[in-house]
Motif scaffolding. Sequence first.
Motif, PDB file in Angstrom:
ATOM      1  N   TYR A   1      10.227   5.386  -5.872  1.00 47.49           N
ATOM      2  CA  TYR A   1       8.941   5.957  -5.468  1.00 47.49           C
ATOM      3  C   TYR A   1       9.163   6.810  -4.227  1.00 47.49           C
ATOM      4  CZ  TYR A   1       4.121   6.373  -3.798  1.00 47.49           C
ATOM      5  OH  TYR A   1       2.909   6.856  -3.364  1.00 47.49           O
ATOM      6  N   ASP A   2       8.725   8.059  -4.317  1.00 45.96           N
ATOM      7  CA  ASP A   2       8.831   8.960  -3.171  1.00 45.96           C
ATOM      8  C   ASP A   2       7.864  10.120  -3.357  1.00 45.96           C
ATOM      9  OD1 ASP A   2      10.304   9.328  -0.669  1.00 45.96           O
ATOM     10  OD2 ASP A   2      10.994  11.197  -1.565  1.00 45.96           O
ATOM     11  N   ARG A   3       7.233  10.535  -2.269  1.00 42.24           N
ATOM     12  CA  ARG A   3       6.281  11.648  -2.294  1.00 42.24           C
ATOM     13  C   ARG A   3       5.189  11.431  -3.333  1.00 42.24           C
ATOM     14  NH1 ARG A   3      10.479  16.820  -1.611  1.00 42.24           N
ATOM     15  NH2 ARG A   3      11.460  16.043   0.310  1.00 42.24           N
ATOM     16  N   GLU A   4       4.666  10.192  -3.367  1.00 35.88           N
ATOM     17  CA  GLU A   4       3.542   9.800  -4.218  1.00 35.88           C
ATOM     18  C   GLU A   4       3.865   9.856  -5.709  1.00 35.88           C
ATOM     19  OE1 GLU A   4      -0.222  11.537  -3.136  1.00 35.88           O
ATOM     20  OE2 GLU A   4       0.403  11.838  -1.047  1.00 35.88           O
ATOM     21  N   THR A   5       5.149   9.790  -6.048  1.00 36.36           N
ATOM     22  CA  THR A   5       5.559   9.880  -7.451  1.00 36.36           C
ATOM     23  C   THR A   5       6.561   8.788  -7.805  1.00 36.36           C
ATOM     24  OG1 THR A   5       5.271  12.292  -7.418  1.00 36.36           O
ATOM     25  CG2 THR A   5       6.582  11.381  -9.208  1.00 36.36           C
TER      26      THR A   5
ATOM     27  N   LYS B   1      -2.655   3.606  -2.496  1.00 38.84           N
ATOM     28  CA  LYS B   1      -2.767   2.904  -3.767  1.00 38.84           C
ATOM     29  C   LYS B   1      -2.007   1.579  -3.686  1.00 38.84           C
ATOM     30  CE  LYS B   1      -3.451   6.952  -6.701  1.00 38.84           C
ATOM     31  NZ  LYS B   1      -3.031   7.668  -7.929  1.00 38.84           N
ATOM     32  N   LEU B   2      -2.551   0.557  -4.347  1.00 36.10           N
ATOM     33  CA  LEU B   2      -1.966  -0.775  -4.276  1.00 36.10           C
ATOM     34  C   LEU B   2      -0.965  -1.006  -5.404  1.00 36.10           C
ATOM     35  CD1 LEU B   2      -5.065  -2.984  -3.338  1.00 36.10           C
ATOM     36  CD2 LEU B   2      -3.266  -2.104  -1.828  1.00 36.10           C
ATOM     37  N   ALA B   3       0.220  -1.438  -5.020  1.00 37.56           N
ATOM     38  CA  ALA B   3       1.283  -1.732  -5.984  1.00 37.56           C
ATOM     39  C   ALA B   3       1.583  -3.223  -5.955  1.00 37.56           C
ATOM     40  CB  ALA B   3       2.536  -0.932  -5.648  1.00 37.56           C
ATOM     41  N   TRP B   4       1.555  -3.848  -7.121  1.00 39.46           N
ATOM     42  CA  TRP B   4       1.770  -5.291  -7.276  1.00 39.46           C
ATOM     43  C   TRP B   4       3.151  -5.499  -7.906  1.00 39.46           C
ATOM     44  CZ3 TRP B   4      -0.825  -8.562 -11.645  1.00 39.46           C
ATOM     45  CH2 TRP B   4      -0.621  -9.932 -11.402  1.00 39.46           C
ATOM     46  N   PHE B   5       4.053  -6.145  -7.158  1.00 36.39           N
ATOM     47  CA  PHE B   5       5.418  -6.372  -7.608  1.00 36.39           C
ATOM     48  C   PHE B   5       5.639  -7.857  -7.903  1.00 36.39           C
ATOM     49  CE2 PHE B   5       5.411  -2.743  -4.779  1.00 36.39           C
ATOM     50  CZ  PHE B   5       6.260  -1.812  -5.363  1.00 36.39           C
ATOM     51  N   PHE B   6       6.225  -8.170  -9.037  1.00 40.26           N
ATOM     52  CA  PHE B   6       6.655  -9.536  -9.370  1.00 40.26           C
ATOM     53  C   PHE B   6       7.609  -9.438 -10.554  1.00 40.26           C
ATOM     54  CE2 PHE B   6       2.899  -8.615 -11.787  1.00 40.26           C
ATOM     55  CZ  PHE B   6       3.117  -9.147 -13.047  1.00 40.26           C
ATOM     56  N   HIS B   7       8.416 -10.492 -10.760  1.00 41.56           N
ATOM     57  CA  HIS B   7       9.448 -10.419 -11.797  1.00 41.56           C
ATOM     58  C   HIS B   7       8.850 -10.339 -13.196  1.00 41.56           C
ATOM     59  CE1 HIS B   7      13.282 -10.816 -13.773  1.00 41.56           C
ATOM     60  NE2 HIS B   7      12.880 -11.906 -14.409  1.00 41.56           N
ATOM     61  N   GLY B   8       7.944 -11.252 -13.511  1.00 43.51           N
ATOM     62  CA  GLY B   8       7.269 -11.194 -14.804  1.00 43.51           C
ATOM     63  C   GLY B   8       7.460 -12.392 -15.701  1.00 43.51           C
TER      64      GLY B   8
ATOM     65  N   ASP C   1       0.857  -1.176   0.000  1.00 43.37           N
ATOM     66  CA  ASP C   1       0.000   0.000   0.000  1.00 43.37           C
ATOM     67  C   ASP C   1       0.898   1.233   0.000  1.00 43.37           C
ATOM     68  OD1 ASP C   1      -1.578   2.246   0.782  1.00 43.37           O
ATOM     69  OD2 ASP C   1      -3.066   0.918   1.670  1.00 43.37           O
ATOM     70  N   LEU C   2       0.868   1.986  -1.099  1.00 41.06           N
ATOM     71  CA  LEU C   2       1.691   3.182  -1.235  1.00 41.06           C
ATOM     72  C   LEU C   2       0.782   4.404  -1.277  1.00 41.06           C
ATOM     73  CD1 LEU C   2       4.241   1.963  -3.948  1.00 41.06           C
ATOM     74  CD2 LEU C   2       4.478   1.867  -1.453  1.00 41.06           C
TER      75      LEU C   2
END
Length: 300
Positions: free
Chosen positions: A256-260, A133-140, A129-130
Amino acid sequence: TCGDDTCNNLPFVFELLPSVSQMKRRALEVAVLSDIHLGTYGCRADEVLNYLRSIKPKKLILNGDIVDGWQFKKKYWPASHTKVLKEVLHLASKGCKVYYLPGNHDEVFRRFVGYKLGNIKVENKVVLDLDGKLAWFFHGDVFDVTMQHSRWLTRLGSEGYDFLIWLNYHVNRWLDFMGKEKKSFSKQIKNGVKGAVKYINQFEDMCADIAIQKNYDYVVCGHIHQPEIREIIRNNKSVLYLNSGDWIENLTALEYDRETWNIYTYEPSEFSERLEEVDKNAKEMFDDMLVEFQLNALDQ
Protein backbone atom coordinates in the motif's frame (compact mmCIF):
# COMPACT_ATOMS: atom_id res chain seq x y z
CA THR A 1 28.57 -10.62 22.61
CA CYS A 2 28.46 -14.35 23.38
CA GLY A 3 30.92 -16.81 24.82
CA ASP A 4 32.85 -19.20 22.62
CA ASP A 5 30.97 -22.26 23.87
CA THR A 6 27.58 -20.67 23.22
CA CYS A 7 28.49 -19.54 19.73
CA ASN A 8 30.09 -22.82 18.74
CA ASN A 9 26.89 -24.65 19.60
CA LEU A 10 24.74 -22.46 17.33
CA PRO A 11 23.40 -24.56 14.42
CA PHE A 12 23.35 -21.76 11.85
CA VAL A 13 25.96 -20.20 9.63
CA PHE A 14 24.77 -16.67 8.93
CA GLU A 15 25.32 -14.84 5.68
CA LEU A 16 24.74 -11.18 4.98
CA LEU A 17 24.99 -8.98 1.91
CA PRO A 18 27.83 -6.52 2.61
CA SER A 19 26.08 -3.59 0.97
CA VAL A 20 22.47 -4.04 2.08
CA SER A 21 22.42 -0.56 3.61
CA GLN A 22 23.67 0.91 0.32
CA MET A 23 21.02 -0.73 -1.85
CA LYS A 24 18.11 1.45 -2.84
CA ARG A 25 14.93 0.22 -1.19
CA ARG A 26 11.43 1.04 -2.41
CA ALA A 27 9.58 3.22 0.08
CA LEU A 28 6.11 1.92 1.03
CA GLU A 29 3.45 2.90 3.51
CA VAL A 30 2.50 -0.73 4.26
CA ALA A 31 3.79 -4.15 3.19
CA VAL A 32 1.85 -7.32 4.04
CA LEU A 33 3.31 -10.83 3.96
CA SER A 34 1.70 -14.03 5.14
CA ASP A 35 2.08 -17.80 4.90
CA ILE A 36 5.87 -17.88 4.63
CA HIS A 37 6.02 -21.19 6.57
CA LEU A 38 9.59 -20.94 7.82
CA GLY A 39 10.86 -24.33 8.93
CA THR A 40 9.39 -26.27 6.01
CA TYR A 41 10.92 -27.59 2.79
CA GLY A 42 8.46 -25.61 0.69
CA CYS A 43 9.40 -22.23 2.17
CA ARG A 44 11.04 -19.90 -0.35
CA ALA A 45 13.15 -18.07 2.23
CA ASP A 46 15.74 -16.76 -0.22
CA GLU A 47 13.01 -15.05 -2.21
CA VAL A 48 11.42 -13.63 0.95
CA LEU A 49 14.79 -12.27 2.02
CA ASN A 50 15.42 -10.66 -1.37
CA TYR A 51 12.02 -9.00 -1.20
CA LEU A 52 12.42 -7.72 2.36
CA ARG A 53 15.81 -6.28 1.48
CA SER A 54 14.29 -4.42 -1.46
CA ILE A 55 11.65 -2.46 0.48
CA LYS A 56 11.49 0.23 3.15
CA PRO A 57 7.97 0.12 4.59
CA LYS A 58 6.71 2.34 7.37
CA LYS A 59 4.60 -0.59 8.55
CA LEU A 60 5.16 -4.32 8.01
CA ILE A 61 2.25 -6.69 8.64
CA LEU A 62 3.28 -10.32 9.15
CA ASN A 63 -0.18 -11.78 8.69
CA GLY A 64 0.13 -15.30 10.06
CA ASP A 65 1.83 -18.64 9.36
CA ILE A 66 5.24 -17.00 9.29
CA VAL A 67 6.86 -19.87 11.21
CA ASP A 68 5.26 -23.28 10.68
CA GLY A 69 4.82 -24.83 14.11
CA TRP A 70 2.85 -27.77 12.71
CA GLN A 71 5.64 -29.02 10.48
CA PHE A 72 8.60 -27.53 12.32
CA LYS A 73 11.52 -29.91 12.71
CA LYS A 74 14.79 -28.88 14.33
CA LYS A 75 16.71 -30.94 11.79
CA TYR A 76 15.47 -28.65 9.03
CA TRP A 77 16.14 -24.97 9.63
CA PRO A 78 18.48 -23.53 6.97
CA ALA A 79 20.48 -20.35 7.51
CA SER A 80 18.23 -18.57 5.01
CA HIS A 81 15.26 -19.01 7.39
CA THR A 82 17.21 -17.35 10.19
CA LYS A 83 18.16 -14.50 7.87
CA VAL A 84 14.50 -13.75 7.19
CA LEU A 85 13.88 -13.25 10.92
CA LYS A 86 16.98 -11.11 11.27
CA GLU A 87 15.89 -8.89 8.38
CA VAL A 88 12.57 -8.30 10.13
CA LEU A 89 14.50 -7.25 13.23
CA HIS A 90 16.67 -5.01 11.07
CA LEU A 91 13.64 -3.25 9.58
CA ALA A 92 12.18 -2.74 13.06
CA SER A 93 15.47 -1.31 14.34
CA LYS A 94 15.36 1.25 11.50
CA GLY A 95 11.94 2.54 12.53
CA CYS A 96 9.52 0.22 10.71
CA LYS A 97 6.52 -0.75 12.84
CA VAL A 98 6.14 -4.53 12.67
CA TYR A 99 2.83 -6.23 13.54
CA TYR A 100 3.00 -10.00 14.00
CA LEU A 101 -0.50 -11.49 13.67
CA PRO A 102 -0.27 -15.25 14.32
CA GLY A 103 -2.17 -17.76 12.19
CA ASN A 104 -3.10 -21.38 12.73
CA HIS A 105 0.37 -22.76 11.91
CA ASP A 106 2.10 -20.36 14.33
CA GLU A 107 -0.76 -20.19 16.84
CA VAL A 108 1.72 -20.81 19.67
CA PHE A 109 2.58 -17.12 19.46
CA ARG A 110 -0.99 -16.14 20.32
CA ARG A 111 -0.07 -16.57 23.97
CA PHE A 112 2.10 -13.47 23.49
CA VAL A 113 -0.69 -11.25 22.15
CA GLY A 114 -0.16 -7.74 23.52
CA TYR A 115 3.60 -8.26 23.83
CA LYS A 116 5.73 -5.40 22.51
CA LEU A 117 9.47 -5.16 21.90
CA GLY A 118 10.43 -1.80 20.48
CA ASN A 119 8.71 -1.52 17.11
CA ILE A 120 7.53 -5.14 17.09
CA LYS A 121 4.08 -5.96 18.44
CA VAL A 122 2.12 -9.24 18.59
CA GLU A 123 -1.65 -9.00 18.06
CA ASN A 124 -4.48 -11.24 16.85
CA LYS A 125 -5.73 -8.47 14.59
CA VAL A 126 -5.01 -4.83 13.92
CA VAL A 127 -6.98 -1.91 12.48
CA LEU A 128 -5.05 0.89 10.78
CA ASP A 129 -6.18 4.23 9.45
CA LEU A 130 -4.80 4.50 5.91
CA ASP A 131 -5.40 7.93 4.45
CA GLY A 132 -8.78 8.21 6.17
CA LYS A 133 -9.91 4.64 5.43
CA LEU A 134 -9.98 1.78 7.93
CA ALA A 135 -8.06 -1.39 7.15
CA TRP A 136 -8.75 -4.57 9.15
CA PHE A 137 -5.87 -7.07 9.20
CA PHE A 138 -6.05 -10.67 10.49
CA HIS A 139 -4.86 -14.08 9.31
CA GLY A 140 -8.26 -15.58 8.56
CA ASP A 141 -8.23 -19.04 10.11
CA VAL A 142 -10.99 -17.92 12.48
CA PHE A 143 -13.34 -18.06 9.46
CA ASP A 144 -12.16 -21.50 8.35
CA VAL A 145 -14.97 -23.96 9.16
CA THR A 146 -12.60 -26.96 9.19
CA MET A 147 -10.38 -25.15 11.71
CA GLN A 148 -13.35 -24.57 14.00
CA HIS A 149 -14.85 -28.07 13.92
CA SER A 150 -12.30 -30.56 12.54
CA ARG A 151 -8.80 -29.52 13.52
CA TRP A 152 -7.52 -33.07 13.05
CA LEU A 153 -8.80 -33.02 9.46
CA THR A 154 -7.09 -29.70 8.86
CA ARG A 155 -3.78 -31.05 10.17
CA LEU A 156 -4.16 -34.16 8.02
CA GLY A 157 -4.77 -31.97 4.99
CA SER A 158 -1.72 -29.91 5.91
CA GLU A 159 0.43 -33.05 6.00
CA GLY A 160 -0.78 -33.99 2.52
CA TYR A 161 -0.21 -30.48 1.23
CA ASP A 162 3.34 -30.42 2.60
CA PHE A 163 4.09 -33.76 0.94
CA LEU A 164 2.79 -32.38 -2.35
CA ILE A 165 5.01 -29.30 -1.97
CA TRP A 166 8.00 -31.52 -1.14
CA LEU A 167 7.34 -33.66 -4.23
CA ASN A 168 6.79 -30.55 -6.35
CA TYR A 169 10.14 -29.14 -5.14
CA HIS A 170 12.10 -32.17 -6.35
CA VAL A 171 10.19 -32.41 -9.64
CA ASN A 172 10.87 -28.74 -10.33
CA ARG A 173 14.58 -29.23 -9.67
CA TRP A 174 14.56 -31.89 -12.38
CA LEU A 175 12.50 -29.69 -14.75
CA ASP A 176 14.90 -26.80 -14.16
CA PHE A 177 17.87 -29.07 -14.90
CA MET A 178 16.18 -30.14 -18.15
CA GLY A 179 15.51 -26.51 -19.07
CA LYS A 180 11.75 -26.90 -18.83
CA GLU A 181 9.15 -24.67 -17.19
CA LYS A 182 8.45 -25.29 -13.52
CA LYS A 183 5.03 -26.56 -12.42
CA SER A 184 2.85 -25.98 -9.35
CA PHE A 185 0.92 -29.14 -8.57
CA SER A 186 -1.14 -27.75 -5.70
CA LYS A 187 -2.06 -24.57 -7.58
CA GLN A 188 -3.32 -26.63 -10.53
CA ILE A 189 -5.31 -28.86 -8.18
CA LYS A 190 -6.85 -25.90 -6.29
CA ASN A 191 -7.76 -24.08 -9.49
CA GLY A 192 -9.16 -27.22 -11.10
CA VAL A 193 -11.17 -28.70 -8.25
CA LYS A 194 -14.64 -27.21 -7.97
CA GLY A 195 -14.78 -27.74 -4.20
CA ALA A 196 -11.54 -25.81 -3.64
CA VAL A 197 -12.79 -22.88 -5.71
CA LYS A 198 -16.06 -22.88 -3.76
CA TYR A 199 -14.15 -22.92 -0.43
CA ILE A 200 -12.05 -19.92 -1.47
CA ASN A 201 -15.12 -17.97 -2.55
CA GLN A 202 -16.93 -18.75 0.71
CA PHE A 203 -13.91 -17.63 2.74
CA GLU A 204 -13.64 -14.35 0.85
CA ASP A 205 -17.36 -13.64 1.12
CA MET A 206 -17.45 -14.35 4.87
CA CYS A 207 -14.53 -12.01 5.54
CA ALA A 208 -16.11 -9.30 3.41
CA ASP A 209 -19.56 -9.63 5.00
CA ILE A 210 -18.22 -9.10 8.51
CA ALA A 211 -15.95 -6.26 7.39
CA ILE A 212 -18.95 -4.49 5.86
CA GLN A 213 -20.93 -4.95 9.09
CA LYS A 214 -18.05 -3.35 11.00
CA ASN A 215 -17.81 -0.48 8.48
CA TYR A 216 -14.24 -1.23 7.43
CA ASP A 217 -13.02 -0.08 4.04
CA TYR A 218 -10.41 -2.81 3.60
CA VAL A 219 -10.23 -6.37 4.92
CA VAL A 220 -6.77 -7.95 4.60
CA CYS A 221 -6.22 -11.69 5.12
CA GLY A 222 -3.89 -14.58 4.38
CA HIS A 223 -4.51 -18.27 5.16
CA ILE A 224 -5.85 -19.60 1.84
CA HIS A 225 -2.70 -18.97 -0.26
CA GLN A 226 -4.72 -17.14 -2.90
CA PRO A 227 -3.56 -13.58 -3.69
CA GLU A 228 -6.47 -11.34 -4.49
CA ILE A 229 -7.75 -7.77 -4.59
CA ARG A 230 -11.42 -7.33 -5.37
CA GLU A 231 -14.36 -5.21 -4.36
CA ILE A 232 -17.28 -7.02 -2.76
CA ILE A 233 -20.68 -5.31 -2.60
CA ARG A 234 -23.52 -6.15 -0.23
CA ASN A 235 -26.76 -4.13 -0.02
CA ASN A 236 -25.22 -1.04 -1.59
CA LYS A 237 -22.23 -1.24 0.77
CA SER A 238 -18.79 -2.32 -0.35
CA VAL A 239 -15.44 -3.39 0.99
CA LEU A 240 -12.13 -4.06 -0.71
CA TYR A 241 -11.09 -7.65 0.04
CA LEU A 242 -7.34 -8.32 -0.12
CA ASN A 243 -5.30 -11.48 0.36
CA SER A 244 -1.50 -11.48 0.44
CA GLY A 245 -1.14 -15.02 -0.96
CA ASP A 246 1.93 -16.97 0.19
CA TRP A 247 5.66 -17.62 -0.18
CA ILE A 248 5.35 -21.30 -1.02
CA GLU A 249 3.90 -21.14 -4.53
CA ASN A 250 2.64 -17.68 -5.47
CA LEU A 251 5.50 -15.62 -3.94
CA THR A 252 3.28 -12.59 -3.40
CA ALA A 253 2.82 -9.70 -1.00
CA LEU A 254 0.44 -6.77 -0.67
CA GLU A 255 1.77 -3.23 -0.90
CA TYR A 256 0.00 0.00 0.00
CA ASP A 257 1.40 3.35 -1.05
CA ARG A 258 -0.04 6.67 -2.24
CA GLU A 259 -3.59 5.53 -1.41
CA THR A 260 -3.30 2.49 -3.69
CA TRP A 261 -3.12 -1.25 -3.04
CA ASN A 262 -1.14 -3.59 -5.30
CA ILE A 263 -0.22 -7.25 -5.35
CA TYR A 264 3.54 -7.69 -5.62
CA THR A 265 4.65 -10.87 -7.40
CA TYR A 266 8.26 -11.95 -7.01
CA GLU A 267 10.26 -11.85 -10.23
CA PRO A 268 13.73 -13.49 -10.06
CA SER A 269 15.13 -11.24 -12.78
CA GLU A 270 14.70 -8.22 -10.50
CA PHE A 271 17.37 -9.65 -8.20
CA SER A 272 19.75 -11.20 -10.73
CA GLU A 273 22.32 -8.43 -10.32
CA ARG A 274 22.55 -8.59 -6.53
CA LEU A 275 26.03 -8.97 -5.08
CA GLU A 276 27.31 -12.30 -3.88
CA GLU A 277 26.84 -12.98 -0.18
CA VAL A 278 29.69 -13.24 2.28
CA ASP A 279 29.71 -15.88 5.00
CA LYS A 280 29.63 -14.90 8.64
CA ASN A 281 30.52 -17.30 11.37
CA ALA A 282 28.14 -18.24 14.17
CA LYS A 283 29.61 -15.76 16.65
CA GLU A 284 29.23 -12.82 14.24
CA MET A 285 25.66 -13.87 13.48
CA PHE A 286 24.80 -14.10 17.17
CA ASP A 287 26.29 -10.66 17.87
CA ASP A 288 24.34 -9.16 14.96
CA MET A 289 21.10 -10.56 16.35
CA LEU A 290 21.87 -9.16 19.80
CA VAL A 291 22.44 -5.71 18.33
CA GLU A 292 19.06 -5.79 16.59
CA PHE A 293 17.31 -6.92 19.78
CA GLN A 294 19.01 -4.22 21.80
CA LEU A 295 18.06 -1.52 19.31
CA ASN A 296 14.42 -2.64 19.46
CA ALA A 297 14.45 -2.84 23.26
CA LEU A 298 15.73 0.74 23.49
CA ASP A 299 12.65 1.91 21.58
CA GLN A 300 10.25 0.61 24.24
